[in-house]
Design a protein around this motif. Structure first.
Motif, PDB file in Angstrom:
ATOM      1  N   GLU A 126       0.840  -1.194   0.000  1.00 57.89           N
ATOM      2  CA  GLU A 126       0.000   0.000   0.000  1.00 57.89           C
ATOM      3  C   GLU A 126       0.876   1.244   0.000  1.00 57.89           C
ATOM      4  OE1 GLU A 126      -2.871   0.036   3.170  1.00 57.89           O
ATOM      5  OE2 GLU A 126      -3.742  -1.870   2.552  1.00 57.89           O
ATOM      6  N   ASP A 127       0.533   2.180  -0.873  1.00 54.83           N
ATOM      7  CA  ASP A 127       1.231   3.456  -0.926  1.00 54.83           C
ATOM      8  C   ASP A 127       1.039   4.179   0.404  1.00 54.83           C
ATOM      9  OD1 ASP A 127       2.180   6.028  -1.482  1.00 54.83           O
ATOM     10  OD2 ASP A 127       1.411   5.996  -3.530  1.00 54.83           O
ATOM     11  N   SER A 128       2.114   4.663   0.980  1.00 55.60           N
ATOM     12  CA  SER A 128       2.068   5.266   2.315  1.00 55.60           C
ATOM     13  C   SER A 128       1.256   6.548   2.383  1.00 55.60           C
ATOM     14  CB  SER A 128       3.486   5.548   2.814  1.00 55.60           C
ATOM     15  OG  SER A 128       4.112   6.521   1.987  1.00 55.60           O
ATOM     16  N   VAL A 129       1.038   7.227   1.266  1.00 55.11           N
ATOM     17  CA  VAL A 129       0.338   8.508   1.295  1.00 55.11           C
ATOM     18  C   VAL A 129      -1.170   8.391   1.078  1.00 55.11           C
ATOM     19  CG1 VAL A 129       2.379   9.810   0.589  1.00 55.11           C
ATOM     20  CG2 VAL A 129       0.773   8.991  -1.145  1.00 55.11           C
ATOM     21  N   LEU A 130      -1.662   7.176   0.848  1.00 53.05           N
ATOM     22  CA  LEU A 130      -3.096   7.009   0.613  1.00 53.05           C
ATOM     23  C   LEU A 130      -3.895   7.287   1.882  1.00 53.05           C
ATOM     24  CD1 LEU A 130      -3.194   3.738  -1.527  1.00 53.05           C
ATOM     25  CD2 LEU A 130      -3.666   6.060  -2.298  1.00 53.05           C
ATOM     26  N   THR A 131      -4.978   8.022   1.725  1.00 50.85           N
ATOM     27  CA  THR A 131      -5.893   8.246   2.848  1.00 50.85           C
ATOM     28  C   THR A 131      -6.862   7.067   2.906  1.00 50.85           C
ATOM     29  OG1 THR A 131      -7.543   9.390   1.500  1.00 50.85           O
ATOM     30  CG2 THR A 131      -5.783  10.757   2.465  1.00 50.85           C
ATOM     31  N   GLU A 132      -7.575   6.938   4.008  1.00 48.68           N
ATOM     32  CA  GLU A 132      -8.573   5.866   4.122  1.00 48.68           C
ATOM     33  C   GLU A 132      -9.623   5.994   3.016  1.00 48.68           C
ATOM     34  OE1 GLU A 132      -8.453   3.097   6.021  1.00 48.68           O
ATOM     35  OE2 GLU A 132      -6.480   3.864   6.573  1.00 48.68           O
ATOM     36  N   ALA A 133     -10.027   7.221   2.709  1.00 48.06           N
ATOM     37  CA  ALA A 133     -11.020   7.437   1.650  1.00 48.06           C
ATOM     38  C   ALA A 133     -10.479   6.990   0.289  1.00 48.06           C
ATOM     39  CB  ALA A 133     -11.426   8.906   1.599  1.00 48.06           C
ATOM     40  N   GLN A 134      -9.195   7.234   0.027  1.00 49.49           N
ATOM     41  CA  GLN A 134      -8.596   6.838  -1.250  1.00 49.49           C
ATOM     42  C   GLN A 134      -8.460   5.324  -1.366  1.00 49.49           C
ATOM     43  OE1 GLN A 134      -5.040   9.210  -0.937  1.00 49.49           O
ATOM     44  NE2 GLN A 134      -5.879  10.822  -2.249  1.00 49.49           N
ATOM     45  N   LYS A 135      -8.384   4.634  -0.230  1.00 45.60           N
ATOM     46  CA  LYS A 135      -8.255   3.176  -0.237  1.00 45.60           C
ATOM     47  C   LYS A 135      -9.582   2.477  -0.546  1.00 45.60           C
ATOM     48  CE  LYS A 135      -4.496   3.034   3.121  1.00 45.60           C
ATOM     49  NZ  LYS A 135      -4.072   2.525   4.436  1.00 45.60           N
ATOM     50  N   GLU A 136     -10.682   3.187  -0.383  1.00 41.79           N
ATOM     51  CA  GLU A 136     -11.998   2.595  -0.628  1.00 41.79           C
ATOM     52  C   GLU A 136     -12.269   2.518  -2.134  1.00 41.79           C
ATOM     53  OE1 GLU A 136     -15.077   4.672   1.454  1.00 41.79           O
ATOM     54  OE2 GLU A 136     -14.016   4.542   3.372  1.00 41.79           O
ATOM     55  N   LYS A 137     -12.784   1.398  -2.558  1.00 44.75           N
ATOM     56  CA  LYS A 137     -13.211   1.182  -3.941  1.00 44.75           C
ATOM     57  C   LYS A 137     -12.158   1.543  -4.993  1.00 44.75           C
ATOM     58  CE  LYS A 137     -18.003   1.809  -2.654  1.00 44.75           C
ATOM     59  NZ  LYS A 137     -19.219   2.551  -2.802  1.00 44.75           N
ATOM     60  N   PRO A 138     -10.961   0.952  -4.893  1.00 45.26           N
ATOM     61  CA  PRO A 138      -9.959   1.212  -5.939  1.00 45.26           C
ATOM     62  C   PRO A 138     -10.364   0.535  -7.241  1.00 45.26           C
ATOM     63  CG  PRO A 138      -9.210  -0.533  -4.502  1.00 45.26           C
ATOM     64  CD  PRO A 138     -10.491  -0.011  -3.906  1.00 45.26           C
ATOM     65  N   THR A 139      -9.825   1.008  -8.321  1.00 44.87           N
ATOM     66  CA  THR A 139     -10.024   0.377  -9.621  1.00 44.87           C
ATOM     67  C   THR A 139      -9.067  -0.808  -9.696  1.00 44.87           C
ATOM     68  OG1 THR A 139     -10.590   2.492 -10.633  1.00 44.87           O
ATOM     69  CG2 THR A 139      -9.889   0.724 -12.114  1.00 44.87           C
ATOM     70  N   GLU A 140      -9.610  -2.015  -9.793  1.00 44.69           N
ATOM     71  CA  GLU A 140      -8.767  -3.214  -9.832  1.00 44.69           C
ATOM     72  C   GLU A 140      -8.325  -3.490 -11.261  1.00 44.69           C
ATOM     73  OE1 GLU A 140      -9.094  -7.941  -8.842  1.00 44.69           O
ATOM     74  OE2 GLU A 140      -9.974  -6.532  -7.400  1.00 44.69           O
ATOM     75  N   VAL A 141      -7.033  -3.714 -11.415  1.00 46.29           N
ATOM     76  CA  VAL A 141      -6.453  -4.004 -12.723  1.00 46.29           C
ATOM     77  C   VAL A 141      -5.549  -5.218 -12.583  1.00 46.29           C
ATOM     78  CG1 VAL A 141      -5.023  -3.128 -14.608  1.00 46.29           C
ATOM     79  CG2 VAL A 141      -6.527  -1.558 -13.377  1.00 46.29           C
ATOM     80  N   GLU A 142      -5.833  -6.252 -13.360  1.00 49.37           N
ATOM     81  CA  GLU A 142      -5.000  -7.457 -13.357  1.00 49.37           C
ATOM     82  C   GLU A 142      -3.827  -7.258 -14.303  1.00 49.37           C
ATOM     83  OE1 GLU A 142      -5.301 -12.097 -14.735  1.00 49.37           O
ATOM     84  OE2 GLU A 142      -7.092 -11.185 -13.861  1.00 49.37           O
ATOM     85  N   GLN A 143      -2.641  -7.618 -13.833  1.00 50.13           N
ATOM     86  CA  GLN A 143      -1.444  -7.476 -14.652  1.00 50.13           C
ATOM     87  C   GLN A 143      -1.578  -8.229 -15.969  1.00 50.13           C
ATOM     88  OE1 GLN A 143       1.484  -8.907 -11.849  1.00 50.13           O
ATOM     89  NE2 GLN A 143       2.152  -6.838 -11.382  1.00 50.13           N
TER      90      GLN A 143
END
Length: 97
Positions: A30-47
């Motif tokens: 997890e990126d250290s600068v992400l807020t709790e709000a930014q962690k909610e509902k991320p866009t999932e992308v499979e490599q």
């Protein structure tokens, strides 16, 4: 023992990638600068899917290391939060189908 393998965590719990600090927690980087709000509902992308290649092209070379982690990674690229996940295990997908 299947649970031990699935729960295995990398030895290193902090890494610096593409100028960003990532912490390993909740089974992913997890990126250290992400807020709790930014962690909610991320866009999932499979490599290695079309969506991943499109994101890699749009994000540019700077972000390539973030998109290529061997474990799932929750990162923010150009104002959007993404959960980058390794490719699905083909054998597992075939067994389910």
């Amino acid at each position: 023992m299947e649970d031990a393998e699935a729960g295995a965590e990398p030895r290193q719990r902090v890494q610096r990638v593409a100028g960003q600090t990532l912490f390993f927690k909740n089974g992913r980087w997890e990126d250290s600068v992400l807020t709790e709000a930014q962690k909610e509902k991320p866009t999932e992308v499979e490599q290695f899917t079309d969506a991943w290649f499109k994101l890699a092209e749009e994000a540019g070379d700077k972000f390539a290391p973030l998109l290529s982690q061997s474990e799932p990674a929750l990162v923010r690229i150009k104002g959007t939060t993404y959960l980058i996940v390794p490719p699905a295990d083909e054998e597992t997908a075939e067994e389910k189908g």
